[in-house]
Design a protein around this motif. Structure first.
Motif, PDB file in Angstrom:
ATOM      1  N   ALA A  25     -28.784  62.900 -24.832  1.00  0.00           N
ATOM      2  CA  ALA A  25     -29.854  62.015 -24.886  1.00  0.00           C
ATOM      3  C   ALA A  25     -29.992  61.276 -23.560  1.00  0.00           C
ATOM      4  N   VAL A  29     -33.308  61.242 -21.215  1.00  0.00           N
ATOM      5  CA  VAL A  29     -33.907  60.002 -20.746  1.00  0.00           C
ATOM      6  C   VAL A  29     -34.309  60.607 -19.226  1.00  0.00           C
ATOM      7  N   TRP A 102     -32.283  56.489 -29.351  1.00  0.00           N
ATOM      8  CA  TRP A 102     -32.668  57.963 -29.311  1.00  0.00           C
ATOM      9  C   TRP A 102     -31.425  58.625 -30.462  1.00  0.00           C
ATOM     10  N   GLY A 236     -38.212  55.440 -21.148  1.00  0.00           N
ATOM     11  CA  GLY A 236     -37.462  56.019 -22.340  1.00  0.00           C
ATOM     12  C   GLY A 236     -38.092  55.314 -23.403  1.00  0.00           C
ATOM     13  N   VAL A 240     -39.642  56.756 -26.858  1.00  0.00           N
ATOM     14  CA  VAL A 240     -39.301  56.255 -28.314  1.00  0.00           C
ATOM     15  C   VAL A 240     -40.142  55.879 -29.192  1.00  0.00           C
TER      16      VAL A 240
END
Lengths: 370, 175
Positions: A25, A29, A102, A236, A240
């Motif tokens: 993750a 990111v 995430w 980020g 999402v």
């Protein structure tokens, strides 16, 4: 001795899985932010008929890497009047919920950190935690809190139709070409508008307003603190939000050839997510910023009532016709058409009354002067 | 090798977090720090719920207490122009009396808590359907009462903040 996946002892696999998930993750990111900043610059340049970055590396591809290196090597400036620990804690408070969300993003059939059966609720929860960090970092306007309401209301209608909060189940329910956006286009539009505001993207980027406020609430931050706050957390969060849109309305990882090669799901998911990121950048290059009163009145008088109507209609129709989704789809499309055609009419009406009021206010003064 | 020891360790860390956070909220004189530590306490409570298998309750705990109430309190703190004040609030001067009250509550709670010997129940709180069914059937009446109470509080807050604005009144009087 029991053997888990890849022939690893399950006792070791459980924590190892966690480490792999967090590492992956973080990797995504960091690199996603670099890529998206590059894309943002290039796409805006193309739309505005400029060149964009082109000096560093081929097509300027390494420009964002150079910027990141610059940010890391910068001096850590701290204004004297800042509030010690809060100043340090705020970037972490913005970044950590974003990273944690995430965990439930379903990249492909089995590639998901955790299949929570409350996945969607979990994402909403983390979204609300980000606000805390932003409030501490500076004085965010209450735009963030207001726009969370239509966002959640839009999610509810999808949950009503699908009957689950799990990101995996929602994706599975959209096998075949009839993805949710065909059934619930109206809630998609509401969510997307609210998500633009939630992630501080134009036309709702009032807290930031680079051209006027030089990124208002972030002005005191420099170096990598600023990098974490703005670049990593913002991009980020954009990712999402786009992943939520992809999963809920556009079938997530599903696409041609996924049954044969499950890993192809990652490609489809990424392509869909980046398609929405591109739409967000396109909007940013196209639309001017709204005024704060316009922003709030649009949310409270436009989005929230329409989202409530949407929920009521979808709930009633989903209960009345449990076997078919066609009535829900028809009603949702009708609502969308009403919404899109209604905005210009209502706006014109509002403008007329505003002008009339302004004229009435200035008339006595003009009469007195003449 | 098993991971049975993880749960007690996590529980210990969370309880230390809850208790230390709560104590700090009461003792600290910096009101913004107190608000932030309150959010920390709520987060640790949410962790407790997760440990009990009640993920839904944990999610709502974070959503409502961390995401909404703490932010509201922070706004309140920021808008009321009081900075960090010395420890002069009147209830902070009455430590002996406070100790009596705390003891009166804490000792029975501790006795009751220590008398539990059976294993803690596993509610399976991730089960949203069961939760929703009980809220909207068995507990529908308390649920509605709570909603009405919140609505009344909201209307009351608006009325209290909106009163006696001469400019506003002048605007309303004009046709």
């Amino acid at each position: 001795m029991p053997v888990g996946p890849f022939g690893i002892d399950p006792v070791i696999w459980a924590p190892l899985r966690l480490v792999i998930a967090v590492g992956l993750a973080l990797f995504l990111v960091l690199n996603g932010a670099l890529l998206q900043i590059y894309l943002e610059r290039k796409i805006q340049a193309i739309i505005q008929d400029r060149l964009g970055p082109y000096h560093v590396g081929p097509f300027g591809l390494l420009q964002t890497f150079a910027d990141a290196l610059k940010l890391i090597s910068k001096e850590d400036v701290r204004a004297q009047a800042t509030d010690g620990w809060f100043f340090v804690a705020a970037p972490a408070l913005v970044f950590c919920p974003m990273l944690a969300s995430w965990v439930v993003l379903p990249f492909a059939q089995d590639i998901v950190g955790a299949n929570l059966n409350i996945g969607l609720l979990y994402l909403t929860t983390l979204g609300s935690m980000t606000v805390l960090g932003i409030v501490i970092a500076g004085w965010a306007s209450n735009q963030l809190i207001s726009y969370e309401i239509p966002q959640i209301l839009a999610l509810v209608s999808v949950v009503l139709v699908v009957g689950s909060l799990s990101m995996i189940d929602i994706t599975r329910s959209q096998a075949g070409p009839f993805v949710n956006v065909l059934i619930l286009p109206f809630s998609f539009v509401i969510y997307f508008i609210a998500a633009l505001a939630e992630t501080n993207r134009t036309p709702f980027d009032l807290p930031e307003a680079e051209s006027e406020l030089v990124a208002g609430w972030l002005t005191e931050y420099s170096g990598m603190r600023w990098g974490t706050m703005l670049a990593l957390s913002e991009y980020g969060n954009v990712t999402v939000v786009c992943a939520i849109v992809t999963t809920l309305w556009f079938g997530g990882w599903q696409g041609p050839g996924v049954e044969a090669i499950p890993l192809l799901g990652v490609l489809w998911f990424t392509l869909k997510v980046y398609a929405f990121i591109l739409v967000m950048m396109w909007i940013r290059a196209t639309l001017p910023r709204l005024r704060i009163d316009q922003l709030m009145s649009f949310c409270w008088k436009g989005l929230i009532p329409m989202a409530l109507v949407n929920i009521a209609v979808v709930a009633v129709l989903a209960l009345a016709f449990p076997t078919t989704k066609i009535p829900v789809a028809i009603a949702s499309w009708v609502l969308l058409v009403i919404f899109v055609t209604g905005i210009p009419i209502v706006q014109r009406q509002r403008l007329r009354t505003l002008r009339a009021r302004a004229r009435a206010a200035t008339a006595p003064a003009v009469r007195a002067a003449s | 090798m098993t991971f049975d020891f993880v749960e007690p360790v996590v529980f210990a860390l969370l309880s230390i977090g809850v208790i230390a956070g709560g104590v700090a909220v009461v003792m600290l004189s910096r009101i913004t720090a107190a608000a932030l530590l309150m959010a920390f306490t709520f987060l640790c409570m949410a962790g407790m719920f997760v440990l009990l298998g009640a993920e839904t309750i944990a999610a709502f705990q974070v959503l409502i207490y961390v995401g909404a109430i703490t932010v509201l309190i922070l706004y309140g703190v920021m808008f009321t122009k009081f900075g960090d004040r010395p420890r002069a609030l009147f209830f902070q001067r009455q430590t002996p009396l406070a100790a009596v009250f705390v003891a009166a509550v804490a000792i029975p709670v501790a006795i009751v808590a220590l008398s539990f010997t059976s294993a803690p129940p596993r509610p399976g709180g991730g089960d949203l359907i069961a939760l929703a069914t009980s809220v909207f059937t068995d507990f529908a009446f308390p649920f509605e009462i709570a909603s009405v109470l919140l609505l009344a509080a909201m209307v009351g807050a608006i009325v209290l903040t909106k009163r006696d604005d001469p400019e506003e009144a002048a605007l309303r009087r004009r046709p």
